[in-house]
Design an enzyme around this catalytic site. Structure first.
Site, PDB file in Angstrom:
ATOM      1  N   GLY A  76       0.781  -1.231   0.000  1.00 42.69           N
ATOM      2  CA  GLY A  76       0.000   0.000   0.000  1.00 42.69           C
ATOM      3  C   GLY A  76       0.815   1.284   0.000  1.00 42.69           C
ATOM      4  N   ASP A  77       2.102   1.214   0.321  1.00 42.70           N
ATOM      5  CA  ASP A  77       2.940   2.412   0.351  1.00 42.70           C
ATOM      6  C   ASP A  77       4.367   2.048  -0.045  1.00 42.70           C
ATOM      7  OD1 ASP A  77       3.637   5.066   0.723  1.00 42.70           O
ATOM      8  OD2 ASP A  77       3.772   4.923   2.903  1.00 42.70           O
ATOM      9  N   LEU A  78       4.487   1.432  -1.219  1.00 42.83           N
ATOM     10  CA  LEU A  78       5.802   0.990  -1.697  1.00 42.83           C
ATOM     11  C   LEU A  78       6.621   2.186  -2.152  1.00 42.83           C
ATOM     12  CD1 LEU A  78       5.300  -2.228  -3.856  1.00 42.83           C
ATOM     13  CD2 LEU A  78       6.304  -2.022  -1.591  1.00 42.83           C
ATOM     14  N   THR A  79       7.502   2.625  -1.290  1.00 39.95           N
ATOM     15  CA  THR A  79       8.445   3.688  -1.642  1.00 39.95           C
ATOM     16  C   THR A  79       9.821   3.252  -1.154  1.00 39.95           C
ATOM     17  OG1 THR A  79       8.357   4.943   0.430  1.00 39.95           O
ATOM     18  CG2 THR A  79       6.628   5.409  -1.205  1.00 39.95           C
ATOM     19  N   ASN A  82      10.467   3.185   2.614  1.00 40.54           N
ATOM     20  CA  ASN A  82       9.899   2.172   3.502  1.00 40.54           C
ATOM     21  C   ASN A  82      10.682   0.857   3.495  1.00 40.54           C
ATOM     22  OD1 ASN A  82       7.919   3.750   4.619  1.00 40.54           O
ATOM     23  ND2 ASN A  82       6.463   3.322   2.989  1.00 40.54           N
TER      24      ASN A  82
END
Length: 166
Positions: A76-79, A82
């Site tokens: 949901g927040d693949l950066t 992270n």
């Protein structure tokens, strides 16, 4: 809402370990103030890496993402913010937006976001990082699922509000 998100994040953090994903250990979940006490991972945030370490990390992130997807979890927040490189191993953090899903659309959205992040945060080496990520992803999900997801990434990019990332 915060309580359910906190519980979900801590649960998925722990479940991911069962699939071989390196995550911080969860020590305590406080339902009253919606906090998670977890292990501090010493290392370098992937966003701050360069050269071969960054390429290596992106391939590992691809494997991690593929393993999560294969087990029905969307990060949901693949950066690159992270993931932490610590002693030659990549750790995944921040499952706050994660959810259980096996939908191709959801998995493709995860990939689309990572591609967009690479294009903005690592523009000069975006193509090689994306290629490394996809190599790792394919190795985890297999050829057939890889083609389905990548095709759906193209469909998402074709939608009006999304510009195609080169």
């Amino acid at each position: 809402m915060r309580k359910s998100r906190t519980i979900r994040e801590s649960t998925i953090l722990s479940e991911a370990k069962e699939f071989g994903i390196r995550t911080p250990l969860v020590y305590q979940v406080n339902h009253n103030d919606c906090t998670i006490l977890m292990q501090h991972i010493k290392g370098v945030v992937v966003r701050d890496l360069t050269g071969s370490k960054l390429v290596f990390a992106c391939k590992e992130i691809g494997k991690i993402t593929g393993t999560l997807h294969k087990n029905g979890i969307m990060h949901g927040d693949l950066t690159t913010s992270n993931f932490i490189l610590s002693n030659g191993k990549v750790y995944t953090i921040d499952f706050g937006l994660s959810q259980r899903t096996a939908k191709i659309e959801d998995h493709a959205v995860d990939l689309r976001l990572f591609k967009e992040i690479l294009n903005s945060a690592h523009v000069n080496v975006m193509k090689s990082l994306w290629s490394s990520f996809l190599q790792g992803y394919r190795s985890a999900v297999g050829h057939s699922r890889y083609n389905q997801i990548l095709n759906h990434v193209s469909i998402i990019e074709g939608r009006g509000r999304y510009a195609q990332v080169v």
